[in-house]
Design a protein around this motif. Structure first.
Motif, mmCIF file in Angstrom:
data_model
loop_
_atom_site.group_PDB
_atom_site.id
_atom_site.type_symbol
_atom_site.label_atom_id
_atom_site.label_comp_id
_atom_site.label_asym_id
_atom_site.label_seq_id
_atom_site.Cartn_x
_atom_site.Cartn_y
_atom_site.Cartn_z
ATOM 1 N N TYR A 237 0.839 -1.169 0.038
ATOM 2 C CA TYR A 237 0.174 -0.029 0.097
ATOM 3 C C TYR A 237 0.913 1.201 -0.043
ATOM 4 N N ILE A 238 1.840 1.183 0.820
ATOM 5 C CA ILE A 238 2.631 2.489 0.965
ATOM 6 C C ILE A 238 3.403 2.621 -0.340
ATOM 7 N N ALA A 239 3.952 1.576 -0.905
ATOM 8 C CA ALA A 239 4.808 1.500 -2.236
ATOM 9 C C ALA A 239 4.018 2.163 -3.437
ATOM 10 N N ARG A 240 2.506 1.968 -3.286
ATOM 11 C CA ARG A 240 1.806 2.329 -4.415
ATOM 12 C C ARG A 240 1.339 3.849 -4.147
ATOM 13 N N LEU A 241 1.279 4.305 -2.819
ATOM 14 C CA LEU A 241 1.320 5.417 -2.434
ATOM 15 C C LEU A 241 1.958 6.345 -2.899
ATOM 16 N N VAL A 242 3.353 5.982 -2.740
ATOM 17 C CA VAL A 242 4.647 7.021 -3.162
ATOM 18 C C VAL A 242 5.118 6.701 -4.411
ATOM 19 N N GLY A 243 4.344 5.746 -5.180
ATOM 20 C CA GLY A 243 4.589 5.566 -6.506
ATOM 21 C C GLY A 243 6.088 4.586 -6.826
ATOM 22 N N LEU A 244 6.137 3.481 -6.191
ATOM 23 C CA LEU A 244 7.212 2.427 -6.300
ATOM 24 C C LEU A 244 6.711 1.242 -6.547
ATOM 25 N N GLY A 310 -0.333 11.150 -16.127
ATOM 26 C CA GLY A 310 0.500 12.398 -16.276
ATOM 27 C C GLY A 310 0.565 12.370 -17.913
ATOM 28 N N ASP A 311 1.933 12.596 -17.969
ATOM 29 C CA ASP A 311 2.437 12.778 -19.448
ATOM 30 C C ASP A 311 3.102 11.676 -20.057
ATOM 31 N N ARG A 312 2.767 10.545 -19.289
ATOM 32 C CA ARG A 312 3.376 9.149 -19.561
ATOM 33 C C ARG A 312 2.196 8.257 -19.479
ATOM 34 N N ILE A 313 2.445 6.840 -20.220
ATOM 35 C CA ILE A 313 1.764 5.743 -20.037
ATOM 36 C C ILE A 313 2.207 4.639 -19.058
ATOM 37 N N ARG A 314 1.322 4.422 -17.924
ATOM 38 C CA ARG A 314 1.449 3.549 -16.778
ATOM 39 C C ARG A 314 1.092 2.190 -17.392
ATOM 40 N N VAL A 315 2.014 1.305 -17.627
ATOM 41 C CA VAL A 315 1.987 0.053 -18.065
ATOM 42 C C VAL A 315 1.976 -0.948 -16.868
ATOM 43 N N ALA A 316 1.177 -1.773 -16.686
ATOM 44 C CA ALA A 316 0.678 -2.670 -15.524
ATOM 45 C C ALA A 316 1.296 -4.251 -16.124
ATOM 46 N N LEU A 317 2.280 -4.822 -15.546
ATOM 47 C CA LEU A 317 2.711 -6.113 -16.153
ATOM 48 C C LEU A 317 2.639 -7.181 -14.856
ATOM 49 N N THR A 318 2.650 -8.470 -15.284
ATOM 50 C CA THR A 318 3.159 -9.532 -14.268
ATOM 51 C C THR A 318 4.175 -10.314 -14.952
ATOM 52 N N GLY A 319 4.971 -10.845 -14.181
ATOM 53 C CA GLY A 319 6.278 -11.680 -14.340
ATOM 54 C C GLY A 319 5.644 -12.869 -15.150
ATOM 55 N N ALA A 320 6.104 -13.283 -16.285
ATOM 56 C CA ALA A 320 5.511 -14.433 -17.054
ATOM 57 C C ALA A 320 5.613 -15.582 -16.487
ATOM 58 N N ALA A 321 6.873 -15.831 -15.545
ATOM 59 C CA ALA A 321 7.170 -17.391 -14.643
ATOM 60 C C ALA A 321 6.606 -17.079 -13.314
ATOM 61 N N ASP A 322 6.702 -16.127 -12.696
ATOM 62 C CA ASP A 322 6.450 -15.959 -11.178
ATOM 63 C C ASP A 322 5.253 -15.193 -10.946
ATOM 64 N N GLY A 323 4.355 -14.203 -11.917
ATOM 65 C CA GLY A 323 3.391 -13.635 -11.644
ATOM 66 C C GLY A 323 3.641 -12.157 -10.753
ATOM 67 N N LEU A 324 4.819 -11.846 -10.570
ATOM 68 C CA LEU A 324 4.904 -10.764 -9.666
ATOM 69 C C LEU A 324 4.554 -9.416 -10.522
ATOM 70 N N PRO A 325 3.880 -8.713 -9.646
ATOM 71 C CA PRO A 325 3.370 -7.429 -10.511
ATOM 72 C C PRO A 325 4.491 -6.292 -10.652
ATOM 73 N N LEU A 326 4.295 -5.664 -11.644
ATOM 74 C CA LEU A 326 5.362 -4.640 -12.167
ATOM 75 C C LEU A 326 4.567 -3.604 -12.616
ATOM 76 N N ALA A 327 4.891 -2.079 -12.532
ATOM 77 C CA ALA A 327 4.562 -1.031 -13.053
ATOM 78 C C ALA A 327 5.793 -0.403 -13.886
ATOM 79 N N ALA A 328 5.400 -0.022 -15.015
ATOM 80 C CA ALA A 328 6.580 0.864 -15.895
ATOM 81 C C ALA A 328 5.848 2.135 -16.493
ATOM 82 N N ASP A 329 6.661 3.128 -16.490
ATOM 83 C CA ASP A 329 6.243 4.375 -17.041
ATOM 84 C C ASP A 329 6.778 4.582 -18.401
ATOM 85 N N LEU A 330 6.362 4.734 -19.233
ATOM 86 C CA LEU A 330 6.738 5.154 -20.676
ATOM 87 C C LEU A 330 6.107 6.175 -21.645
#
Length: 360
Positions: A237-244, A310-330
């Motif tokens: 929750y805190i990580a999402r709050l501060v954007g990490l 904002g001025d970017r696209i937030r891409v939500a991903l999950t690891g193909a092998a482990d399912g770990l969530p990941l966010a990327a800004d492009l």
């Protein structure tokens, strides 16, 4: 933080409601602003109501400036109206039939202050808030920012030793929030007693508060300065709050193993349980496995969603092998060049220098 002389707030808020239990310890020094953060249902508002005396404790204690306001163990409970506490509610709850001046004077009048003196105090407070010319206006004639300042003046009119603010900027539109947030910070900085605010907005908390307490499931999970919280989040929750992006694993030197098939290389050397955090902007995506680009952390991931951020696209991903969530800004250009779409598999990579590892 504690003042050492018994002044300020010393609270152990314990409530047992069957399905939900609250057990939160708070110490706040005079002149300090504390923000309570947490997801919906975490216990923030319940904590605020307990501090105000609107919800009775089932255990623990509540002391203010050395005086016990509530302690179930000794059957001590001071009624809410007799506590030196001022409250600013989310919707301000100004009396619609009273003018701004009469709203502010209401509290002192209830405490037995003569009418003329109460009105003089109210006028002084409204002047301090920059609202002298609106003293005769009723709430429906005030803007959201003006109503918020009248509510603050009304809360201060009784000389509280504890000021409680419930989502103080939630009722304002985005344009008004910026100016009122800075103005409220100035007023809180001049407040010599204890101030506690509840907010869902991390920016409000970072700007208004000296210290943050994060509550999840009725318990404190992290506390510290805004900078400490933002740099070293300890829950999702805190990580999402501060954007990490935040992961927990087992560290051995500069490697933190997150699972059987995934480890991240960092620049910090640690041993034992550890967190690894990095911003979405540190994540690069590519259609093919990256070569030797200095990004020692690379793994396959599947795109699960995309949205403007904002001025970017937030891409939500999950690891193909482990399912770990990941966010990327492009950038929009990068998304177009890679022809990214939901369901597509890509390679994600993060340079070790862009990660931050710390003990769990």
């Amino acid at each position: 933080m504690r003042s050492g002389d018994g002044s300020g707030l010393d609270a152990h808020l314990v409530l047992d409601r069957g399905a939900f239990g609250l057990d939160v310890r708070l110490t706040v020094a005079p002149g300090e602003v504390l923000a309570l953060l947490g997801p919906n249902g975490a216990g923030k508002t319940t904590s605020l109501r307990a501090l105000a005396g609107l919800t009775a404790l089932t255990g623990g204690h509540l002391r203010l400036d050395g005086a016990t306001l509530e302690e179930p163990g000794i059957r001590r409970r001071v009624p809410p109206e007799r506590r030196p506490v001022g409250v600013i509610f989310q919707d301000y709850l100004l009396f619609p039939h009273l003018t701004a001046l009469e709203n502010v004077a209401f509290g002192p009048r209830c405490h037995g202050v003569p009418r003329a003196r109460a009105r003089a105090l109210a006028a002084e407070l409204l002047d301090r808030m920059g609202l002298a010319e609106h003293a005769g206006a009723k709430p429906r004639r005030l803007s959201g920012g003006q109503a918020q300042r009248v509510a603050l003046a009304r809360a201060l009119a009784t000389g509280p030793r504890l000021l409680l603010l419930d989502e103080p900027l939630a009722a304002l539109d985005a344009r008004a929030r910026l100016d009122i947030r800075a103005e409220l910070r100035r007023h809180l900085a001049a407040f010599e007693a204890v101030a506690v605010l509840v907010t869902h907005d991390p920016l409000d908390a970072m700007v208004l508060a000296d210290r943050l307490v994060v509550i999840e499931h009725g318990r404190v999970v992290q506390e510290g300065s805004p900078a400490e919280i933002a740099r070293r989040p300890r829950t999702d929750y805190i990580a999402r709050l501060v954007g990490l992006n935040l992961y927990q694993g087992e560290a051995d030197g500069r490697t933190v193993r997150l699972g059987p098939d995934l480890a991240l290389t960092t620049t910090e050397e640690l041993t034992g349980p550890a967190f690894v955090a990095f911003p979405p902007s540190a994540v690069a995506l590519s259609a093919t496995r990256p070569g030797d680009s200095g990004a020692r952390n690379a793994w396959r991931a599947r795109i699960t969603g995309m949205e403007s951020h904002g001025d970017r696209i937030r891409v939500a991903l999950t690891g193909a092998a482990d399912g770990l969530p990941l966010a990327a800004d492009l950038t929009n250009v990068a998304v177009a060049e890679l022809a990214l779409e939901t369901g597509a598999e890509v390679w994600a990579q993060v340079k070790a220098a862009q990660t931050h590892a710390y003990p769990a």
